[in-house]
Design a protein around this motif. Structure first.
Motif, PDB file in Angstrom:
ATOM      1  N   ALA A   1       0.859  -1.185   0.000  1.00 22.96           N
ATOM      2  CA  ALA A   1       0.000   0.000   0.000  1.00 22.96           C
ATOM      3  C   ALA A   1       0.892   1.230   0.000  1.00 22.96           C
ATOM      4  O   ALA A   1       1.776   1.364   0.841  1.00 22.96           O
ATOM      5  N   VAL A   2       0.667   2.116  -0.958  1.00 25.60           N
ATOM      6  CA  VAL A   2       1.468   3.327  -1.099  1.00 25.60           C
ATOM      7  C   VAL A   2       0.567   4.536  -0.859  1.00 25.60           C
ATOM      8  O   VAL A   2      -0.455   4.694  -1.523  1.00 25.60           O
ATOM      9  N   ARG A   3       0.941   5.360   0.072  1.00 23.07           N
ATOM     10  CA  ARG A   3       0.197   6.601   0.335  1.00 23.07           C
ATOM     11  C   ARG A   3       0.687   7.632  -0.676  1.00 23.07           C
ATOM     12  O   ARG A   3       1.729   8.241  -0.496  1.00 23.07           O
ATOM     13  N   ILE A   4      -0.076   7.799  -1.743  1.00 20.03           N
ATOM     14  CA  ILE A   4       0.410   8.546  -2.904  1.00 20.03           C
ATOM     15  C   ILE A   4       0.612  10.034  -2.633  1.00 20.03           C
ATOM     16  O   ILE A   4       1.329  10.695  -3.365  1.00 20.03           O
TER      17      ILE A   4
ATOM     18  N   TYR B   1       8.001  11.167  -8.234  1.00 25.23           N
ATOM     19  CA  TYR B   1       7.836  11.497  -6.821  1.00 25.23           C
ATOM     20  C   TYR B   1       8.749  10.594  -6.008  1.00 25.23           C
ATOM     21  O   TYR B   1       8.894   9.414  -6.306  1.00 25.23           O
ATOM     22  N   GLU B   2       9.350  11.145  -4.968  1.00 22.31           N
ATOM     23  CA  GLU B   2      10.257  10.388  -4.105  1.00 22.31           C
ATOM     24  C   GLU B   2       9.853  10.552  -2.648  1.00 22.31           C
ATOM     25  O   GLU B   2       9.032  11.399  -2.316  1.00 22.31           O
ATOM     26  N   CYS B   3      10.451   9.717  -1.794  1.00 23.72           N
ATOM     27  CA  CYS B   3      10.200   9.730  -0.343  1.00 23.72           C
ATOM     28  C   CYS B   3       8.739   9.402  -0.033  1.00 23.72           C
ATOM     29  O   CYS B   3       8.103  10.042   0.811  1.00 23.72           O
ATOM     30  N   THR B   4       8.210   8.414  -0.703  1.00 22.38           N
ATOM     31  CA  THR B   4       6.820   8.009  -0.547  1.00 22.38           C
ATOM     32  C   THR B   4       6.702   6.934   0.530  1.00 22.38           C
ATOM     33  O   THR B   4       7.523   6.030   0.595  1.00 22.38           O
ATOM     34  N   GLU B   5       5.670   7.028   1.376  1.00 20.52           N
ATOM     35  CA  GLU B   5       5.436   6.021   2.411  1.00 20.52           C
ATOM     36  C   GLU B   5       4.781   4.791   1.799  1.00 20.52           C
ATOM     37  O   GLU B   5       3.836   4.907   1.030  1.00 20.52           O
ATOM     38  N   GLU B   6       5.295   3.617   2.189  1.00 17.91           N
ATOM     39  CA  GLU B   6       4.697   2.365   1.735  1.00 17.91           C
ATOM     40  C   GLU B   6       4.614   1.396   2.898  1.00 17.91           C
ATOM     41  O   GLU B   6       5.413   1.453   3.830  1.00 17.91           O
ATOM     42  N   VAL B   7       3.618   0.507   2.847  1.00 16.72           N
ATOM     43  CA  VAL B   7       3.407  -0.497   3.881  1.00 16.72           C
ATOM     44  C   VAL B   7       3.068  -1.808   3.191  1.00 16.72           C
ATOM     45  O   VAL B   7       2.264  -1.831   2.254  1.00 16.72           O
ATOM     46  N   THR B   8       3.684  -2.910   3.648  1.00 17.91           N
ATOM     47  CA  THR B   8       3.319  -4.223   3.134  1.00 17.91           C
ATOM     48  C   THR B   8       2.030  -4.651   3.829  1.00 17.91           C
ATOM     49  O   THR B   8       1.974  -4.714   5.048  1.00 17.91           O
TER      50      THR B   8
END
Length: 107
Positions: free
Chosen positions: A59-62, A90-97
């Motif tokens: 899941a990527v918080r765009i 875009y860089e420095c994006t939050e992601e969660v498995t």
């Protein structure tokens, strides 16, 4: 911008973002590619990443990433020349498995 559905490369009125921080991996057995869908209300991009850890959903918080640069020069084959087409990195994006998918293939 508006969704164009799978298989369409018409990005003339699109807003496309590349997230180089997010790594995608192919499944060596089925050669599957990542599938993606955006939750419109929460603005979360869900990515099927079949070749990572036996398969997982990320899941990527765009909206957490920040604009780095235009992608038109680095990825010209995917670009559209119309000014209505926004193509950005875009860089420095939050992601969660979200979860792992374990598949067993029987002979």
């Amino acid at each position: 911008s508006q969704p164009h559905g799978p298989g369409s490369m018409d990005h003339s009125i699109a807003s496309v973002r590349r997230y180089p921080d997010i790594k995608l991996y192919r499944d060596d057995f089925s050669h599957s590619h990542a599938g993606m869908i955006v939750h419109p209300g929460k603005r979360i991009l869900f990515i099927s990443n079949p070749g990572k850890n036996g398969g997982e959903v990320t899941a990527v918080r765009i909206d957490t990433g920040r604009y780095s640069r235009t992608a038109r020069e680095e990825y010209p084959i995917f670009s559209n020349r119309l000014p209505s087409f926004e193509y950005s990195i875009y860089e420095c994006t939050e992601e969660v498995t979200m979860f792992f998918m374990i598949c067993f293939f029987l002979p």
